[in-house]
Design a protein around this motif. Structure first.
Motif, PDB file in Angstrom:
ATOM      1  N   ILE A 290     -24.622 141.718  25.925  1.00  0.00           N
ATOM      2  CA  ILE A 290     -23.078 142.355  26.049  1.00  0.00           C
ATOM      3  C   ILE A 290     -23.041 143.834  25.976  1.00  0.00           C
ATOM      4  CG2 ILE A 290     -22.182 140.118  24.725  1.00  0.00           C
ATOM      5  CD1 ILE A 290     -21.516 142.221  22.293  1.00  0.00           C
TER       6      ILE A 290
ATOM      7  N   ALA B 182     -19.385 138.763  26.803  1.00  0.00           N
ATOM      8  CA  ALA B 182     -19.858 137.499  25.935  1.00  0.00           C
ATOM      9  C   ALA B 182     -19.622 136.106  26.216  1.00  0.00           C
ATOM     10  CB  ALA B 182     -18.997 137.933  24.516  1.00  0.00           C
TER      11      ALA B 182
ATOM     12  N   ASN C 194     -13.220 138.751  17.478  1.00  0.00           N
ATOM     13  CA  ASN C 194     -13.349 137.705  18.445  1.00  0.00           C
ATOM     14  C   ASN C 194     -14.575 137.545  19.490  1.00  0.00           C
ATOM     15  OD1 ASN C 194     -10.632 137.191  17.950  1.00  0.00           O
ATOM     16  ND2 ASN C 194      -9.612 138.654  19.516  1.00  0.00           N
ATOM     17  N   ILE C 195     -14.977 138.861  19.574  1.00  0.00           N
ATOM     18  CA  ILE C 195     -16.218 138.865  20.225  1.00  0.00           C
ATOM     19  C   ILE C 195     -17.443 138.007  19.371  1.00  0.00           C
ATOM     20  CG2 ILE C 195     -18.547 140.225  20.806  1.00  0.00           C
ATOM     21  CD1 ILE C 195     -16.358 142.394  21.654  1.00  0.00           C
TER      22      ILE C 195
ATOM     23  N   ARG D  27     -10.757 142.706  18.126  1.00  0.00           N
ATOM     24  CA  ARG D  27     -11.592 142.319  19.418  1.00  0.00           C
ATOM     25  C   ARG D  27     -12.926 142.134  18.841  1.00  0.00           C
ATOM     26  NH1 ARG D  27     -10.076 145.700  24.241  1.00  0.00           N
ATOM     27  NH2 ARG D  27      -8.288 144.332  24.407  1.00  0.00           N
TER      28      ARG D  27
ATOM     29  N   ILE E 274     -21.088 145.871  16.989  1.00  0.00           N
ATOM     30  CA  ILE E 274     -19.636 145.201  17.331  1.00  0.00           C
ATOM     31  C   ILE E 274     -18.731 145.880  16.523  1.00  0.00           C
ATOM     32  CG2 ILE E 274     -18.444 143.060  17.583  1.00  0.00           C
ATOM     33  CD1 ILE E 274     -21.207 141.974  18.832  1.00  0.00           C
TER      34      ILE E 274
ATOM     35  N   TRP F 224     -17.426 144.399  26.518  1.00  0.00           N
ATOM     36  CA  TRP F 224     -18.235 143.435  25.660  1.00  0.00           C
ATOM     37  C   TRP F 224     -17.603 141.873  25.456  1.00  0.00           C
ATOM     38  CZ3 TRP F 224     -19.487 147.072  20.777  1.00  0.00           C
ATOM     39  CH2 TRP F 224     -20.258 148.015  21.119  1.00  0.00           C
ATOM     40  N   LEU F 225     -16.332 141.609  25.365  1.00  0.00           N
ATOM     41  CA  LEU F 225     -15.729 140.561  25.079  1.00  0.00           C
ATOM     42  C   LEU F 225     -15.812 139.776  26.616  1.00  0.00           C
ATOM     43  CD1 LEU F 225     -14.146 138.388  23.432  1.00  0.00           C
ATOM     44  CD2 LEU F 225     -11.978 139.785  24.356  1.00  0.00           C
TER      45      LEU F 225
ATOM     46  N   SER G 137     -14.887 147.678  23.814  1.00  0.00           N
ATOM     47  CA  SER G 137     -15.065 146.339  23.204  1.00  0.00           C
ATOM     48  C   SER G 137     -14.360 145.306  24.185  1.00  0.00           C
ATOM     49  CB  SER G 137     -14.323 146.479  21.837  1.00  0.00           C
ATOM     50  OG  SER G 137     -12.966 146.885  22.373  1.00  0.00           O
TER      51      SER G 137
END
Length: 89
Positions: free
Chosen positions: A84, A75, A39-40, A36, A59, A71-72, A68
């Motif tokens: 984020i 983002a 990915n962010i 994850r 992160i 945050w994603l 997370s």
């Protein structure tokens, strides 16, 4: 001589298997959190948002899947990488 029969008993094997199962579960959770985080960073990069080393480290170090995830989601709309980390919903 010490009695070592406990170490080969069914109870001992059950305890060891519980430990192995917990270790596997922790490993999977850490792997999901790591993916994850990646990915962010990919999303921020694709959006052309600069990421400082400090933000990248924060992160990458996050192992809390709920944090997370938040945050994603952020983002997707954040104007800066630091956004984020805003307050949770």
């Amino acid at each position: 001589m010490a009695d070592l029969s406990f170490y080969i008993s069914p109870l001992s094997e059950e305890i060891r298997e519980e430990g192995r199962a917990q270790g596997r579960a922790q490993g999977r959770a850490q792997g999901r959190a790591q993916a994850r985080g990646e990915n962010i960073l990919i999303l921020l990069d694709a959006r052309g948002i600069d990421v400082t080393d400090a933000v990248r480290e924060k992160i990458s170090a996050c192992i809390d899947l709920e944090v997370s995830r938040e945050w994603l989601i952020r983002a997707v709309h954040a104007a800066t990488a630091e956004e984020i980390f805003g307050p949770t919903r």
